[in-house]
Motif scaffolding. Structure first.
Motif, PDB file in Angstrom:
ATOM      1  N   GLY A   1      16.859  12.433  10.617  1.00 41.44           N
ATOM      2  CA  GLY A   1      16.004  12.276  12.047  1.00 41.44           C
ATOM      3  C   GLY A   1      15.701  11.004  12.041  1.00 41.44           C
ATOM      4  N   GLN A   2      14.847  10.771  13.065  1.00 36.18           N
ATOM      5  CA  GLN A   2      14.266   9.327  13.363  1.00 36.18           C
ATOM      6  C   GLN A   2      13.559   8.922  12.392  1.00 36.18           C
ATOM      7  N   GLN A   3      13.909   7.513  12.229  1.00 33.31           N
ATOM      8  CA  GLN A   3      13.348   6.938  11.082  1.00 33.31           C
ATOM      9  C   GLN A   3      13.424   7.573   9.779  1.00 33.31           C
ATOM     10  N   GLY A   4      14.575   8.169   9.488  1.00 29.20           N
ATOM     11  CA  GLY A   4      14.815   8.627   8.142  1.00 29.20           C
ATOM     12  C   GLY A   4      14.042   9.963   7.824  1.00 29.20           C
ATOM     13  N   ALA A   5      13.316  10.400   9.012  1.00 28.67           N
ATOM     14  CA  ALA A   5      12.718  11.719   8.667  1.00 28.67           C
ATOM     15  C   ALA A   5      13.573  13.034   8.519  1.00 28.67           C
ATOM     16  N   ILE A   6      13.050  13.614   7.649  1.00 33.43           N
ATOM     17  CA  ILE A   6      13.887  14.999   7.144  1.00 33.43           C
ATOM     18  C   ILE A   6      13.814  16.024   8.369  1.00 33.43           C
ATOM     19  N   THR A   7      14.830  16.620   8.781  1.00 30.40           N
ATOM     20  CA  THR A   7      14.696  17.348   9.931  1.00 30.40           C
ATOM     21  C   THR A   7      14.914  18.860   9.234  1.00 30.40           C
ATOM     22  N   LEU A   8      14.689  20.087   9.942  1.00 31.33           N
ATOM     23  CA  LEU A   8      14.999  21.238   9.897  1.00 31.33           C
ATOM     24  C   LEU A   8      16.455  21.451   9.529  1.00 31.33           C
ATOM     25  N   ALA A   9      17.555  20.796  10.108  1.00 30.41           N
ATOM     26  CA  ALA A   9      18.888  20.863   9.981  1.00 30.41           C
ATOM     27  C   ALA A   9      19.109  20.294   8.377  1.00 30.41           C
ATOM     28  N   ASP A  10      18.566  19.313   8.032  1.00 24.12           N
ATOM     29  CA  ASP A  10      18.651  18.485   6.747  1.00 24.12           C
ATOM     30  C   ASP A  10      18.509  19.669   5.777  1.00 24.12           C
ATOM     31  N   VAL A  11      17.405  20.379   5.808  1.00 24.10           N
ATOM     32  CA  VAL A  11      16.799  21.318   4.821  1.00 24.10           C
ATOM     33  C   VAL A  11      17.713  22.644   4.793  1.00 24.10           C
ATOM     34  N   GLU A  12      18.140  23.089   5.938  1.00 26.55           N
ATOM     35  CA  GLU A  12      19.007  24.217   6.144  1.00 26.55           C
ATOM     36  C   GLU A  12      20.235  23.713   5.244  1.00 26.55           C
ATOM     37  N   ARG A  13      20.786  22.549   5.556  1.00 27.40           N
ATOM     38  CA  ARG A  13      22.096  22.328   4.653  1.00 27.40           C
ATOM     39  C   ARG A  13      21.869  22.331   3.277  1.00 27.40           C
ATOM     40  N   ALA A  14      20.833  21.610   2.820  1.00 24.95           N
ATOM     41  CA  ALA A  14      20.358  21.805   1.369  1.00 24.95           C
ATOM     42  C   ALA A  14      20.365  23.167   0.717  1.00 24.95           C
ATOM     43  N   ALA A  15      19.607  24.007   1.838  1.00 25.49           N
ATOM     44  CA  ALA A  15      19.396  25.266   1.141  1.00 25.49           C
ATOM     45  C   ALA A  15      20.708  26.089   1.143  1.00 25.49           C
TER      46      ALA A  15
ATOM     47  N   THR B   1      -0.711   8.323 -11.370  1.00 26.94           N
ATOM     48  CA  THR B   1       0.334   7.131 -11.252  1.00 26.94           C
ATOM     49  C   THR B   1       0.054   6.759  -9.882  1.00 26.94           C
ATOM     50  N   PRO B   2       0.786   5.442  -9.698  1.00 28.37           N
ATOM     51  CA  PRO B   2       0.835   5.068  -8.133  1.00 28.37           C
ATOM     52  C   PRO B   2       1.271   6.185  -6.992  1.00 28.37           C
ATOM     53  N   ALA B   3       0.600   6.247  -6.123  1.00 30.98           N
ATOM     54  CA  ALA B   3       0.924   7.177  -5.112  1.00 30.98           C
ATOM     55  C   ALA B   3       2.462   7.439  -4.741  1.00 30.98           C
ATOM     56  N   LYS B   4       2.889   8.620  -4.586  1.00 31.55           N
ATOM     57  CA  LYS B   4       4.327   8.526  -4.166  1.00 31.55           C
ATOM     58  C   LYS B   4       4.365   8.285  -2.859  1.00 31.55           C
ATOM     59  N   PRO B   5       5.726   7.762  -2.227  1.00 35.24           N
ATOM     60  CA  PRO B   5       5.752   7.230  -0.951  1.00 35.24           C
ATOM     61  C   PRO B   5       5.488   8.503  -0.015  1.00 35.24           C
ATOM     62  N   ARG B   6       4.953   8.759   1.062  1.00 38.21           N
ATOM     63  CA  ARG B   6       4.810   9.652   1.755  1.00 38.21           C
ATOM     64  C   ARG B   6       6.001  10.054   2.485  1.00 38.21           C
ATOM     65  N   LEU B   7       6.487  11.112   2.438  1.00 36.21           N
ATOM     66  CA  LEU B   7       7.846  11.658   3.088  1.00 36.21           C
ATOM     67  C   LEU B   7       7.454  12.085   4.476  1.00 36.21           C
ATOM     68  N   LYS B   8       8.683  11.354   5.128  1.00 34.39           N
ATOM     69  CA  LYS B   8       8.632  11.637   6.715  1.00 34.39           C
ATOM     70  C   LYS B   8       9.386  13.165   6.805  1.00 34.39           C
TER      71      LYS B   8
ATOM     72  N   GLU C   1       0.702  -1.289  -0.208  1.00 35.00           N
ATOM     73  CA  GLU C   1      -0.001   0.098  -0.015  1.00 35.00           C
ATOM     74  C   GLU C   1       0.938   1.125   0.080  1.00 35.00           C
ATOM     75  N   ARG C   2       1.753   1.472   0.823  1.00 32.32           N
ATOM     76  CA  ARG C   2       2.617   2.607   1.105  1.00 32.32           C
ATOM     77  C   ARG C   2       3.907   2.218   1.756  1.00 32.32           C
ATOM     78  N   ILE C   3       5.094   2.905   1.130  1.00 27.60           N
ATOM     79  CA  ILE C   3       6.384   2.642   1.484  1.00 27.60           C
ATOM     80  C   ILE C   3       6.348   4.010   2.602  1.00 27.60           C
ATOM     81  N   LEU C   4       6.592   3.556   3.737  1.00 27.93           N
ATOM     82  CA  LEU C   4       6.736   4.575   4.661  1.00 27.93           C
ATOM     83  C   LEU C   4       8.444   5.200   5.027  1.00 27.93           C
ATOM     84  N   VAL C   5       9.210   4.263   4.663  1.00 25.65           N
ATOM     85  CA  VAL C   5      10.532   4.400   5.098  1.00 25.65           C
ATOM     86  C   VAL C   5      11.345   4.477   3.792  1.00 25.65           C
TER      87      VAL C   5
END
Lengths: 81, 372
Positions: free
Chosen positions: B121-135, B91-98, B56-60
């Motif tokens: 982050g926990q369970q592969g979640a994208i954190t604020l720090a990840d976004v800042e780094r990319a930015a 198309t098939p649903a995109k996996p939901r981003l954590k 149904e859904r890929i969570l991670v």
């Protein structure tokens, strides 16, 4: 089939079962099983590999003759050349 | 709705790394199909799914983070269930981003596409720090690093240390030993192998494993699990066999249904198992399903092996080298090839009587190799 070809087949077979070792560095009179930490499963695989490369069937009672690289090559030379 | 979780691949495993998916959202899966690849201290494993259904859904997403055992990685819908209402995409649903709400907001502000980020982050979640780094235009997260051989071996050693310490602490072991006359077994093998081409020859190990299965038919109490203060006897015989890795380390993958297989099938399975063990390509079920373990150090010249039981199993069979020994029978002295067999067993589950009967049955099974 020359002796050199046989030797190369043996070295290549040894490299397959003991990938981390360098077969070129094995002395001709060293005990293969000890030097390369080969168990009976590996040894059988080596012989199966040689069977595929050289077409030679080695009977079980001859296994104990094949202790060193020199033993193995001479044995095969006798059977094939 | 079923959940596919980070599996436990051994008594001591606490976390695993999701390396890759073999399926995507919308794929049909069948029981036993390989759905993902997981890495632990003991290596890379292919993990099977145990139900029929549709992913149904890929969570991670795969990533370098260690995830606790039990983390839900995907949801699987049984075929009979109704699908969730479509999200409006063709198309098939995109996996939901954590991704945390703060991170999502920041990503929009900086015009960073969160789907391109590796979450730390926990369970592969994208954190604020990840976004800042990319930015800030930093390099994208590195691909999963290849574990250096030393790290891997150190990790495996820790794993083994944990399991063995636990075993010693929790399981009251008792030990029994016997000597088995292998003359008939070896003679039979010699005759068989003389008739067979090299690819079909049987190693003694194959005979030994089958004999263990036969002996377990007599004493099924040794084939089971200790769980919740009691013994659960298992009908299936999945026998784990100790395989030494070429540069250190030991893994005990299981051969399934040994009692139902012929010697030729066992030979093929054992060969395949050893090859995949050394290449680091085992399946999860091979690590978790064992009902008993056999450890054979005969090749190394050790005569007697006293094993340590792998919980939650309740026994381990140790087989030593076959040595020529003087042997007395009916008042006459001869020489026979003798193998010492030991049994270490959990005294909460069985007692010496069971153990003694097992070793006796093992001995008798090896005296009639043609019946194996």
């Amino acid at each position: 089939m020359t002796e050199e070809q046989i030797r190369q087949a043996v070295l290549s077979g040894l490299a397959e079962i003991a990938p981390e070792a360098d077969p070129e560095e094995i002395g001709p009179r060293e005990n293969l099983r000890e030097e390369l930490d080969i168990d009976s499963y590996d040894f059988l695989n080596l012989l199966i590999g040689l069977n595929e490369k050289l077409g030679v069937e080695i009977p079980e009672e001859d296994y104990e003759k094949l202790v060193t690289l020199e033993n193995l090559v001479s044995y095969l030379v006798l059977r094939l050349v | 709705m079923g959940e596919f979780i980070m599996p436990s691949l051994g008594a001591d495993m606490k976390t695993g790394i999701l390396v890759a998916w073999r399926v995507g959202a919308g794929d049909h899966v069948r029981h036993g199909e390989i759905i993902a690849e997981v890495e632990t201290d003991k290596g890379l494993f292919e993990v099977e799914v145990f139900e029929d259904g549709v992913v149904e859904r890929i969570l991670v997403q795969p990533g370098p983070e260690k995830m606790p055992v039990g983390t839900v990685l995907a949801t699987i819908r049984a075929e009979a269930e109704v699908a969730e209402p479509p999200t409006g995409e063709a198309t098939p649903a995109k996996p939901r981003l954590k991704i945390s709400p703060a991170a999502r907001k920041r990503a929009a502000e900086c015009q960073v596409d969160p789907a391109t980020l590796q979450g730390s982050g926990q369970q592969g979640a994208i954190t604020l720090a990840d976004v800042e780094r990319a930015a800030e235009g930093e390099a994208p997260a590195e691909p999963l690093p290849q574990k250096a051989p030393d790290d891997f071996r150190a990790g495996m050693r820790r794993s083994i240390a944990a399991a063995m310490s636990r075993s010693n602490r929790e399981i009251p072991h008792y030990y029994l030993e016997t000597e088995i006359d292998m003359s008939r077994a070896l003679a039979w093998l010699k005759e068989e192998n003389a008739r067979r081409s090299i690819k079909e020859r049987l190693l003694p190990a194959v005979l030994l494993i089958k004999a263990v299965a036969k002996a377990l038919e007599r004493v099924p109490e040794l084939n089971g699990r200790w769980h919740e203060e009691r013994l659960q006897i298992k009908k299936e015989m999945h026998i784990a066999f100790a395989v030494a890795l070429r540069q250190g380390g030991l893994i005990t993958p299981a051969i399934h249904q040994v009692d139902r297989k012929s010697l030729d099938q066992l030979r093929d399975d054992l060969s395949d198992l050893i090859a995949r063990t050394r290449a680091g390509r085992l399946r999860a079920s091979e690590m978790t399903d064992a009902t008993i373990t056999v450890t054979s150090l005969g090749d190394l010249g050790v005569e007697t092996v006293y094993g340590v039981i792998y919980p939650p199993q309740v026994a381990i069979v140790g087989l030593g080298r076959i040595v020529e020994r003087p042997w007395a029978e009916r008042g006459l002295l001869g020489v026979r090839p003798i193998m010492r067999a030991t049994l270490a067993a959990d005294h909460r589950a069985t007692d010496g009587h069971h153990g003694a009967r097992f070793l006796e049955a093992l001995s008798r099974a090896l005296e009639e190799p043609e019946k194996l």
